[in-house]
Structure formats: structure tokens, C-alpha cells
Scaffold this motif. Structure first.
Motif, PDB file in Angstrom:
ATOM      1  N   ILE A   1       2.141   0.483  -4.617  1.00 13.34           N
ATOM      2  CA  ILE A   1       1.052   1.143  -5.342  1.00 13.34           C
ATOM      3  C   ILE A   1       1.406   2.586  -5.706  1.00 13.34           C
ATOM      4  O   ILE A   1       1.175   3.010  -6.852  1.00 13.34           O
ATOM      5  CB  ILE A   1      -0.264   1.046  -4.541  1.00 13.34           C
ATOM      6  CG1 ILE A   1      -0.757  -0.409  -4.564  1.00 13.34           C
ATOM      7  CG2 ILE A   1      -1.329   1.981  -5.102  1.00 13.34           C
ATOM      8  CD1 ILE A   1      -1.995  -0.675  -3.735  1.00 13.34           C
TER       9      ILE A   1
ATOM     10  N   ARG B   1       0.812  -1.220   0.000  1.00 18.83           N
ATOM     11  CA  ARG B   1       0.000   0.000   0.000  1.00 18.83           C
ATOM     12  C   ARG B   1       0.849   1.276   0.000  1.00 18.83           C
ATOM     13  O   ARG B   1       0.514   2.261  -0.688  1.00 18.83           O
ATOM     14  CB  ARG B   1      -0.931   0.007   1.217  1.00 18.83           C
ATOM     15  CG  ARG B   1      -1.997  -1.075   1.206  1.00 18.83           C
ATOM     16  CD  ARG B   1      -2.991  -0.870   2.340  1.00 18.83           C
ATOM     17  NE  ARG B   1      -2.336  -0.856   3.644  1.00 18.83           N
ATOM     18  CZ  ARG B   1      -2.106  -1.941   4.381  1.00 18.83           C
ATOM     19  NH1 ARG B   1      -2.471  -3.135   3.910  1.00 18.83           N
ATOM     20  NH2 ARG B   1      -1.543  -1.855   5.562  1.00 18.83           N
TER      21      ARG B   1
ATOM     22  N   TYR C   1      -2.085  -7.443  -5.090  1.00 17.20           N
ATOM     23  CA  TYR C   1      -2.998  -6.297  -4.969  1.00 17.20           C
ATOM     24  C   TYR C   1      -2.401  -5.099  -5.699  1.00 17.20           C
ATOM     25  O   TYR C   1      -3.111  -4.226  -6.172  1.00 17.20           O
ATOM     26  CB  TYR C   1      -3.214  -5.987  -3.489  1.00 17.20           C
ATOM     27  CG  TYR C   1      -4.356  -5.036  -3.200  1.00 17.20           C
ATOM     28  CD1 TYR C   1      -5.664  -5.505  -3.135  1.00 17.20           C
ATOM     29  CD2 TYR C   1      -4.135  -3.691  -2.974  1.00 17.20           C
ATOM     30  CE1 TYR C   1      -6.720  -4.641  -2.856  1.00 17.20           C
ATOM     31  CE2 TYR C   1      -5.179  -2.824  -2.699  1.00 17.20           C
ATOM     32  CZ  TYR C   1      -6.467  -3.301  -2.647  1.00 17.20           C
ATOM     33  OH  TYR C   1      -7.516  -2.452  -2.382  1.00 17.20           O
ATOM     34  N   ALA C   2      -1.076  -5.085  -5.815  1.00 14.74           N
ATOM     35  CA  ALA C   2      -0.383  -4.044  -6.574  1.00 14.74           C
ATOM     36  C   ALA C   2      -0.244  -4.491  -8.027  1.00 14.74           C
ATOM     37  O   ALA C   2      -0.698  -5.567  -8.418  1.00 14.74           O
ATOM     38  CB  ALA C   2       0.983  -3.761  -5.951  1.00 14.74           C
TER      39      ALA C   2
ATOM     40  N   TYR D   1      -5.580  -9.307  -7.749  1.00 10.95           N
ATOM     41  CA  TYR D   1      -5.837  -8.141  -8.614  1.00 10.95           C
ATOM     42  C   TYR D   1      -7.333  -7.886  -8.753  1.00 10.95           C
ATOM     43  O   TYR D   1      -7.762  -6.734  -8.844  1.00 10.95           O
ATOM     44  CB  TYR D   1      -5.196  -8.375  -9.970  1.00 10.95           C
ATOM     45  CG  TYR D   1      -4.772  -7.098 -10.677  1.00 10.95           C
ATOM     46  CD1 TYR D   1      -4.042  -6.122 -10.013  1.00 10.95           C
ATOM     47  CD2 TYR D   1      -5.087  -6.894 -12.016  1.00 10.95           C
ATOM     48  CE1 TYR D   1      -3.644  -4.956 -10.653  1.00 10.95           C
ATOM     49  CE2 TYR D   1      -4.680  -5.741 -12.671  1.00 10.95           C
ATOM     50  CZ  TYR D   1      -3.967  -4.780 -11.984  1.00 10.95           C
ATOM     51  OH  TYR D   1      -3.569  -3.621 -12.644  1.00 10.95           O
TER      52      TYR D   1
ATOM     53  N   ARG E   1      -8.277  -5.875  -5.843  1.00  9.73           N
ATOM     54  CA  ARG E   1      -7.887  -4.471  -6.047  1.00  9.73           C
ATOM     55  C   ARG E   1      -8.906  -3.756  -6.943  1.00  9.73           C
ATOM     56  O   ARG E   1      -9.329  -2.620  -6.657  1.00  9.73           O
ATOM     57  CB  ARG E   1      -6.495  -4.442  -6.685  1.00  9.73           C
ATOM     58  CG  ARG E   1      -6.054  -3.079  -7.250  1.00  9.73           C
ATOM     59  CD  ARG E   1      -5.527  -2.141  -6.186  1.00  9.73           C
ATOM     60  NE  ARG E   1      -5.071  -0.875  -6.769  1.00  9.73           N
ATOM     61  CZ  ARG E   1      -3.890  -0.697  -7.361  1.00  9.73           C
ATOM     62  NH1 ARG E   1      -3.023  -1.707  -7.458  1.00  9.73           N
ATOM     63  NH2 ARG E   1      -3.551   0.490  -7.836  1.00  9.73           N
TER      64      ARG E   1
ATOM     65  N   ASP F   1     -12.209  -3.182  -5.068  1.00  3.89           N
ATOM     66  CA  ASP F   1     -12.088  -2.084  -4.107  1.00  3.89           C
ATOM     67  C   ASP F   1     -12.146  -0.738  -4.821  1.00  3.89           C
ATOM     68  O   ASP F   1     -12.749   0.229  -4.323  1.00  3.89           O
ATOM     69  CB  ASP F   1     -10.785  -2.204  -3.324  1.00  3.89           C
ATOM     70  CG  ASP F   1     -10.841  -3.310  -2.271  1.00  3.89           C
ATOM     71  OD1 ASP F   1     -11.931  -3.833  -2.012  1.00  3.89           O
ATOM     72  OD2 ASP F   1      -9.776  -3.640  -1.708  1.00  3.89           O
ATOM     73  N   SER F   2     -11.526  -0.656  -5.991  1.00  3.39           N
ATOM     74  CA  SER F   2     -11.567   0.574  -6.779  1.00  3.39           C
ATOM     75  C   SER F   2     -12.996   0.889  -7.201  1.00  3.39           C
ATOM     76  O   SER F   2     -13.439   2.050  -7.142  1.00  3.39           O
ATOM     77  CB  SER F   2     -10.662   0.424  -8.011  1.00  3.39           C
ATOM     78  OG  SER F   2     -10.798   1.525  -8.876  1.00  3.39           O
TER      79      SER F   2
END
Length: 384
Positions: free
Chosen positions: A22, A18, A75-76, A252, A255, A258-259
Motif C-alpha cells: 500500500i 499493509r 486489499y492493495a 478491493y 479496502r 474501510d476508506s
């Protein structure tokens, strides 16, 4: 790795993702290169040797811990996983499963410390079809001579070593015994690496051809010191590789979701956040359901692998479901973003492009479906 230590590591890695990885994505999107400083930090965190035994400088994670780590890292941007996963899930796995003690002692510490590796299976005219493989290894004195071309090889532009599959018999033999594996330093005379291919997505993750012209190798370059085991070792390491790709797709997808959640709560239409609209909520809920299912499949397959089960079929199933799921999730995310989802200035467009390759590499969905069905039919015939 001890469970308490692993939990602390995951917390640390989550913060690093995080707070460091990112924020660096914007520069990577512009330069198509992971900064050297970040690669060095990833080495210091031990990310190149997650499953390598401690005696060789690794963290000795279980497969389940490794898959959880990959999901957290993914996640990145995908390039971060890409640069470490070939070392861990493919090359180190093959060395652990089939290398001689001398090969393990020489290469596992180097790879665990972050010497970047490539895995050379795919060719211009063959991928999963080993009978069509053209790269050859011919005995010469006490060693070997390699000739051929490998295509779409991850990390090739900056790798120091590659595990190369080559046919050591001109005839296609049962159980793919015509294919052997060779440990090939990429500075060996006769090897050239092509220019990095331009891709749809996954900035910072590079692929290129590896071309071998009369490459002379010593006898101890043959993995395990035994001919005819290369394809079997490659397929066994692909089980871990496929779980890694499934974990990458699942991380991913989280991620991207969440976006979309953030955007749906910020974007207003008809005087209220679009998150209040039931059809937007349906897309969010369906995505959450599918991500959870993929997480469960990956955890189950990894647990079975740690227990010593043959997970070929389950690894294939988990990879297919997780990657197809990711494709559906990122498509919904673009839809939730609406017109903004088609613009490069928003993340949704990048998520959509980045995710597409997951359904292709390390076994396309269609090849894995065939593989799963073949094993189902074989088991049914054996029981009949």
C-alpha cells in the motif's frame, strides 16, 4: 498446504500488504510500473506458485486457500494481483489439468518461480465466441505455424511465455473442438507485442496485443499433445480465473469500505462526523452486507472446487455477484466522500476507476448470465 502454515502465511501476507504494497501505490500511480524490487519480493514470498504442486516448486495450496490469498493481496492496488494471477489461475491451471508430463516438468517450475505468463484467448473480433476466432495453427512438418492477433492480453508487455488459443480446424466443431492451446515463448521469431494500452484505471497492470506472423512452433508446443482440447482447458482454467477476479473485487471492496469508514468518521458536517447520519450508515451497512455475501459465495465455490465438483455455474455466479457488488460499493464510497470523492487526490476516485474492469474481463456479466441460464435450462430439460 497445512492449515497452520497457511494461517501464518496469511498473517505475513497481510502485514506485507499493509506495510509494503500500500505505501508503494503512490509511486505506481505516477509511474504506471510495479517496481522490480517488489516483483522480486513477491517471487520470494512464493506468490507466483501458490497452487502449483510442491514437486514443481509451488506451495500446493487448495483452491480455497488460493482464493483467500487473492482476497488478502487484493486489499492493495489491483496491479499486484494482476501480475501473479495469470500464472496461477490461468496458465498453471491449464498445464496441471491438460499438460503432458514433459510440459509440466519444463514450465511449472519456471512459472512458480516467477517467470511471468500471459493467457491469449481474446482477439480483435472475438472473445467468448470461439467460432469467430481467427488465430490459426497449421501443421507444418513436425510442428505448427501460428498466425493471428490476440488483444487485451494481461502481462503481455513483460511476459516470457503465453498460452495461446488457436483454431486447428477451419470449421466450427461441436464442443469447440476446432480450438487448441499452444505454449508459446514470446521471444519466438515472428512474435511482436504492441505498446501497452492506456486504460481507465488499474495503474501498473499492463495489457497489449500479441501479434503472430508465421510463428513456427515444435510439435510439443501443443498443450497436452492433443488437438481440439484447447478451448475446454481454457474454460476450465477460467473457473479459477473467475474466482480470482471475484476475490480481487471483494478484497478491493473491503479496502474501499474501510476508506469510507475512516473518512465518514473524520469528515464533519453540521458540527458532527457524517458517520452519525443515518443515510451514511445505510450505505456503510449495505456495503458490509454485500461484501459478506460475496465472501460466502467465493468460499463455497472454492470448497466445491476442492471437492472435485464442476463449478462452472457457481464460479460464474460468484464472479458476477462479487464484481457487481464491488461496483456498487465503490459508487457508495464516492457518494460518502461527497465532492472530495470526485477529486483525484482522494482514494475514492481511484477505487471507482479501478473497479470498473472487474465486470468485464474473464467473462462479462452479460455473457456469464447467459452461461448460467443456459446450464439451468439444460439441466431442467434433462430432468423433464
Amino acid at each position: 498446504m497445512d492449515a497452520d502454515i497457511f494461517d501464518q502465511f496469511i498473517d505475513q501476507l497481510g502485514r506485507y500488504v499493509r506495510e509494503r504494497l500500500i505505501p508503494a501505490e503512490k509511486d505506481i500511480l505516477e509511474s504506471d510500473v510495479i517496481p522490480d524490487a517488489i516483483v522480486d519480493e513477491m517471487r520470494e514470498l512464493g506468490l507466483f506458485g501458490l497452487t502449483t504442486p510442491e514437486e514443481y516448486g509451488g506451495a500446493a495450496m487448495t483452491i480455497a486457500q488460493y482464493i483467500r490469498t487473492i482476497r488478502t493481496l487484493s486489499y492493495a492496488a489491483p496491479c499486484y494481483r494482476s501480475i501473479v494471477s495469470i500464472n496461477i489461475g490461468m496458465v498453471c491451471s491449464a498445464l496441471k489439468n491438460g499438460g503432458t508430463e514433459e510440459q509440466k516438468a519444463e514450465w511449472l517450475p519456471r512459472l512458480a518461480a516467477g517467470e511471468i505468463a500471459s493467457f491469449g484467448l481474446t482477439e480483435p473480433g472475438s472473445g467468448s465466441d470461439s467460432a469467430a476466432m481467427q488465430t490459426s495453427a497449421v501443421k507444418s512438418g513436425n510442428g505448427w505455424v501460428l498466425n493471428g492477433t490476440k488483444r487485451y492480453i494481461t502481462n503481455a508487455p513483460f511476459a516470457k511465455v503465453a498460452l495461446i488459443m488457436a483454431r486447428t480446424n477451419k470449421e466450427a466443431l461441436p464442443k469447440n473442438a476446432h480450438v487448441s492451446a499452444f505454449i508459446v515463448p514470446l521471444d519466438t521469431p515472428g512474435i511482436s507485442v504492441g505498446s501497452p494500452d492506456k486504460k481507465m484505471g488499474q495503474a501498473g497492470a499492463h495489457i497489449a496485443d500479441i501479434i503472430m506472423e508465421d510463428v513456427k512452433l515444435p510439435a510439443d508446443a501443443l498443450l497436452g499433445g492433443e488437438e481440439g482440447r484447447g478451448f475446454a482447458l481454457a474454460m476450465k482454467s477460467l473457473d479459477n480465473g473467475r474466482l480470482s477476479v471475484g476475490a480481487a473485487a471483494t478484497g478491493y471492496a473491503r479496502r474501499a469500505l474501510d476508506s469510507a469508514l475512516r473518512y465518514a468518521n473524520e469528515r464533519k458536517a453540521f458540527g458532527e462526523p457524517i458517520a452519525n447520519f443515518q443515510l451514511i450508515q445505510q450505505m456503510l451497512a449495505d456495503s458490509e452486507i454485500e461484501i459478506y455475501a460475496a465472501e460466502c459465495m467465493l468460499e463455497d465455490a472454492a470448497r466445491r472446487a476442492d471437492a472435485g465438483e464442476n463449478i462452472l455455474r457457481k464460479a460464474a455466479a460468484a464472479k458476477v455477484f462479487a464484481t457487481e457488488m464491488c461496483g456498487r460499493v465503490v459508487d457508495r464510497v464516492v457518494q460518502i466522500y461527497g465532492g472530495a470523492g470526485y477529486l483525484a487526490e482522494y482514494d475514492a476516485e481511484r477505487f471507482f476507476r479501478d473497479a470498473r474492469i472487474y465486470r468485464i474481463y474473464e467473462g462479462t456479466t452479460q455473457i456469464l448470465q447467459l452461461q448460467i441460464a443456459k446450464h439451468m435450462l439444460r439441466e431442467w430439460a434433462a430432468q423433464a
